[in-house]
Design a protein around this motif. Structure first.
Motif, mmCIF file in Angstrom:
data_model
loop_
_atom_site.group_PDB
_atom_site.id
_atom_site.type_symbol
_atom_site.label_atom_id
_atom_site.label_comp_id
_atom_site.label_asym_id
_atom_site.label_seq_id
_atom_site.Cartn_x
_atom_site.Cartn_y
_atom_site.Cartn_z
ATOM 1 N N ASP A 9 -13.418 -2.367 27.246
ATOM 2 C CA ASP A 9 -12.112 -2.910 26.858
ATOM 3 C C ASP A 9 -11.296 -1.887 26.071
ATOM 4 O O ASP A 9 -10.107 -1.709 26.322
ATOM 5 C CB ASP A 9 -12.287 -4.178 26.022
ATOM 6 C CG ASP A 9 -12.718 -5.381 26.845
ATOM 7 O OD1 ASP A 9 -12.628 -5.310 28.091
ATOM 8 O OD2 ASP A 9 -13.142 -6.384 26.239
ATOM 9 N N CYS A 11 -11.592 1.378 26.062
ATOM 10 C CA CYS A 11 -11.213 2.498 26.936
ATOM 11 C C CYS A 11 -10.082 2.101 27.875
ATOM 12 O O CYS A 11 -9.144 2.867 28.080
ATOM 13 C CB CYS A 11 -12.426 2.987 27.717
ATOM 14 S SG CYS A 11 -13.639 3.859 26.712
ATOM 15 N N ARG A 12 -10.168 0.912 28.422
ATOM 16 C CA ARG A 12 -9.128 0.447 29.340
ATOM 17 C C ARG A 12 -7.795 0.318 28.598
ATOM 18 O O ARG A 12 -6.744 0.744 29.094
ATOM 19 C CB ARG A 12 -9.551 -0.894 29.956
ATOM 20 C CG ARG A 12 -8.652 -1.387 31.040
ATOM 21 C CD ARG A 12 -9.159 -2.633 31.766
ATOM 22 N NE ARG A 12 -10.077 -3.496 31.048
ATOM 23 C CZ ARG A 12 -11.418 -3.529 31.238
ATOM 24 N NH1 ARG A 12 -11.974 -2.739 32.128
ATOM 25 N NH2 ARG A 12 -12.178 -4.357 30.563
ATOM 26 N N GLU A 13 -7.827 -0.249 27.392
ATOM 27 C CA GLU A 13 -6.605 -0.400 26.601
ATOM 28 C C GLU A 13 -6.015 0.962 26.223
ATOM 29 O O GLU A 13 -4.807 1.170 26.319
ATOM 30 C CB GLU A 13 -6.906 -1.200 25.331
ATOM 31 C CG GLU A 13 -5.695 -1.470 24.482
ATOM 32 C CD GLU A 13 -6.008 -2.273 23.229
ATOM 33 O OE1 GLU A 13 -5.051 -2.583 22.511
ATOM 34 O OE2 GLU A 13 -7.188 -2.584 22.964
ATOM 35 N N TYR A 14 -6.889 1.902 25.818
ATOM 36 C CA TYR A 14 -6.402 3.219 25.425
ATOM 37 C C TYR A 14 -5.806 3.956 26.621
ATOM 38 O O TYR A 14 -4.741 4.552 26.523
ATOM 39 C CB TYR A 14 -7.517 4.059 24.790
ATOM 40 C CG TYR A 14 -6.966 5.236 24.038
ATOM 41 C CD1 TYR A 14 -6.621 5.121 22.707
ATOM 42 C CD2 TYR A 14 -6.741 6.460 24.667
ATOM 43 C CE1 TYR A 14 -6.067 6.186 22.009
ATOM 44 C CE2 TYR A 14 -6.192 7.521 23.987
ATOM 45 C CZ TYR A 14 -5.864 7.383 22.660
ATOM 46 O OH TYR A 14 -5.313 8.432 21.983
ATOM 47 N N GLN A 15 -6.498 3.907 27.748
ATOM 48 C CA GLN A 15 -6.013 4.607 28.938
ATOM 49 C C GLN A 15 -4.681 4.028 29.407
ATOM 50 O O GLN A 15 -3.755 4.768 29.747
ATOM 51 C CB GLN A 15 -7.036 4.542 30.062
ATOM 52 C CG GLN A 15 -6.605 5.325 31.295
ATOM 53 C CD GLN A 15 -7.728 5.529 32.267
ATOM 54 O OE1 GLN A 15 -8.825 5.014 32.084
ATOM 55 N NE2 GLN A 15 -7.466 6.287 33.299
ATOM 56 N N SER A 16 -4.568 2.729 29.396
ATOM 57 C CA SER A 16 -3.319 2.088 29.810
ATOM 58 C C SER A 16 -2.163 2.508 28.905
ATOM 59 O O SER A 16 -1.074 2.843 29.381
ATOM 60 C CB SER A 16 -3.488 0.573 29.781
ATOM 61 O OG SER A 16 -2.271 -0.072 30.040
ATOM 62 N N SER A 17 -2.430 2.501 27.618
ATOM 63 C CA SER A 17 -1.396 2.893 26.664
ATOM 64 C C SER A 17 -1.047 4.370 26.804
ATOM 65 O O SER A 17 0.119 4.754 26.722
ATOM 66 C CB SER A 17 -1.862 2.589 25.244
ATOM 67 O OG SER A 17 -0.833 2.839 24.333
ATOM 68 N N GLU A 19 -1.240 6.182 29.512
ATOM 69 C CA GLU A 19 -0.463 6.361 30.743
ATOM 70 C C GLU A 19 0.998 5.952 30.559
ATOM 71 O O GLU A 19 1.878 6.437 31.263
ATOM 72 C CB GLU A 19 -1.109 5.589 31.893
ATOM 73 C CG GLU A 19 -2.401 6.223 32.363
ATOM 74 C CD GLU A 19 -3.150 5.386 33.376
ATOM 75 O OE1 GLU A 19 -2.760 4.219 33.619
ATOM 76 O OE2 GLU A 19 -4.161 5.886 33.910
ATOM 77 N N ASP A 20 1.252 5.051 29.609
ATOM 78 C CA ASP A 20 2.630 4.643 29.314
ATOM 79 C C ASP A 20 3.398 5.702 28.531
ATOM 80 O O ASP A 20 4.626 5.620 28.411
ATOM 81 C CB ASP A 20 2.648 3.332 28.516
ATOM 82 C CG ASP A 20 2.198 2.143 29.337
ATOM 83 O OD1 ASP A 20 2.235 2.230 30.585
ATOM 84 O OD2 ASP A 20 1.802 1.118 28.734
ATOM 85 N N HIS A 28 4.909 5.756 19.738
ATOM 86 C CA HIS A 28 3.842 5.535 20.730
ATOM 87 C C HIS A 28 2.614 6.382 20.384
ATOM 88 O O HIS A 28 1.483 5.913 20.476
ATOM 89 C CB HIS A 28 4.360 5.862 22.135
ATOM 90 C CG HIS A 28 3.514 5.300 23.218
ATOM 91 N ND1 HIS A 28 3.936 4.301 24.037
ATOM 92 C CD2 HIS A 28 2.250 5.591 23.616
ATOM 93 C CE1 HIS A 28 2.976 3.999 24.895
ATOM 94 N NE2 HIS A 28 1.944 4.779 24.659
ATOM 95 N N GLN A 53 -6.296 12.751 31.223
ATOM 96 C CA GLN A 53 -4.841 12.588 31.332
ATOM 97 C C GLN A 53 -4.134 13.936 31.283
ATOM 98 O O GLN A 53 -3.189 14.180 32.044
ATOM 99 C CB GLN A 53 -4.328 11.664 30.214
ATOM 100 C CG GLN A 53 -2.859 11.352 30.294
ATOM 101 C CD GLN A 53 -2.498 10.461 31.473
ATOM 102 O OE1 GLN A 53 -3.365 9.883 32.131
ATOM 103 N NE2 GLN A 53 -1.219 10.362 31.756
#
Length: 82
Positions: A9, A11-17, A19-20, A28, A53
């Motif tokens: 969770d 990692c997914r949240e960090y990666q999504s953020s 990518e934004d 940000h 990234q």
């Protein structure tokens, strides 16, 4: 929630953020820093996400520069031939 589930969770949240983040935005970046601090137990995973990234962005830049230089050289060549 298991440690593995929490890691996924985070990692997914960090990666999504991450990518934004498409331009230099201090708020940000601060939010990403806070998110990393909140998930410090997953530091290695977060660093791996950041490295991936950076590599992805550099590949896009390299491809852009290659295409740009190719087109520029083609135009220069056309100008010299005329």
């Amino acid at each position: 929630m298991s440690d593995e589930g929490a890691r996924e969770d985070a990692c997914r949240e960090y990666q999504s953020s991450l990518e934004d983040l498409t331009f230099n935005s201090k708020p940000h970046i601060n939010m990403l820093t806070i998110l990393a601090e909140e998930n410090i137990q997953f530091t290695k995973d977060i660093v791996a996400i950041i490295e991936a990234q950076i590599a992805k962005v550099f590949m896009k830049i390299d491809l852009f520069l290659f295409r740009f230089s190719h087109r520029l050289l083609a135009r220069v060549r056309l100008t010299l031939v005329k």
